[in-house]
Enzyme design. Structure first.
Site, PDB file in Angstrom:
ATOM      1  N   PRO A  46       0.800  -1.228   0.000  1.00  0.00           N
ATOM      2  CG  PRO A  46      -0.892  -1.567   1.577  1.00  0.00           C
ATOM      3  CD  PRO A  46       0.427  -2.124   1.117  1.00  0.00           C
TER       4      PRO A  46
ATOM      5  NE  ARG B 254      -6.683  -4.674 -21.962  1.00  0.00           N
ATOM      6  CZ  ARG B 254      -6.768  -3.602 -22.746  1.00  0.00           C
ATOM      7  NH1 ARG B 254      -5.869  -2.635 -22.611  1.00  0.00           N
ATOM      8  NH2 ARG B 254      -7.718  -3.482 -23.648  1.00  0.00           N
TER       9      ARG B 254
ATOM     10  CG  ASP C 139      -7.357   0.302 -24.230  1.00  0.00           C
ATOM     11  OD1 ASP C 139      -8.419   0.117 -24.844  1.00  0.00           O
ATOM     12  OD2 ASP C 139      -6.571  -0.614 -23.936  1.00  0.00           O
TER      13      ASP C 139
END
Length: 247
Positions: free
Chosen positions: A90, A154, A169
């Site tokens: 985090p 991808r 995209d």
């Protein structure tokens, strides 16, 4: 591309990493994905991988030894390849499309999925990147690793049926993607913009650019500060602002 994942919960990866685009990439041998349980590398007779922190504190920390030995095993099975070792944390740098594009150029990625309260600090000395999915805390790094793997894989050549898709995209161009439509041309009195059906590719490209700018301005204006706007884009943006003020 080769990807290794170190986790305490390898079965979490069975479904998501075996379906859809990722599953097809593995079937085509475009991606080799190996998931190992670093509990198997514990030198403790009870296979413990965590312990109380020195100096006290809440929760348990992942021990350095099992993670180190797991990384050593990966190094032995893949000698000579440059590895980018990513620690899911985090407190790490926030993952974004730019980082996914960087990762997609690597030969071998290794993701370390944390759990419990955190890591023995010495684990950080073995990694190249500390990365966070966002400004929130999950129960472990597994979900974050799966998202990063999906966003990265991808982008590999031949993974998507249409390689242009990844290039246009949202976030890849610096703008959010323009609205898109398919048949029917009219549905419940909602019509496809006429410009998209007139066959004039120049006008279509101009409409798409303006609508990308409009969507970015209305939803993510912060993104506009990070890209260099052309004179044409600046003119469109002024028109968009004027149109928004009139609504």
């Amino acid at each position: 591309m080769k990807i290794d994942v170190l986790t305490l919960f390898p079965r979490m990866f069975d479904g998501p990493m075996g379906e859809s685009i990722i599953g097809k990439a593995r079937e085509k041998n475009l991606l080799e994905l190996n998931v190992s349980n670093f509990r198997d590398f514990s030198d403790n007779k009870h296979q413990a991988v965590d312990d109380y922190p020195y100096g006290g504190g809440a929760g348990m920390l992942l021990k350095v030894q099992p993670v180190y030995d797991n990384l050593q095993k990966i190094a032995e099975t893949s000698p000579g390849t440059k590895k980018r070792i990513v620690l899911l944390d985090p407190a790490g740098k926030r993952f974004d499309q730019t980082m996914a594009e960087e990762f997609s150029k690597e030969e071998h990625l290794v993701f370390i999925c944390g759990h419990y309260e955190g890591y023995d600090e010495r684990i950080r000395s073995f990694v190249t990147d500390e990365v966070s999915l966002g400004d929130y805390v999950l129960t472990g790094g597994e979900l974050g690793a799966m998202v990063m793997i999906d966003a990265t894989v991808r982008l590999l050549p031949e993974v998507l049926g249409n390689n242009v898709s990844a290039q246009t995209d949202s976030h890849s161009t610096g703008l959010l993607e323009h609205p898109q439509y398919t048949r029917p041309a009219v549905f419940k009195e909602m019509e496809v913009p006429a410009v998209l059906m007139n066959g004039n590719h120049k006008l279509i490209a101009e409409w798409q650019l303006k609508e990308s700018l409009r969507r970015t301005y209305l939803r993510r204006p912060d993104m506009l500060e990070k890209i260099e706007l052309t004179a044409e884009m600046l003119k469109m943006l002024e028109e968009i602002k004027q149109e928004a003020s009139e609504q």
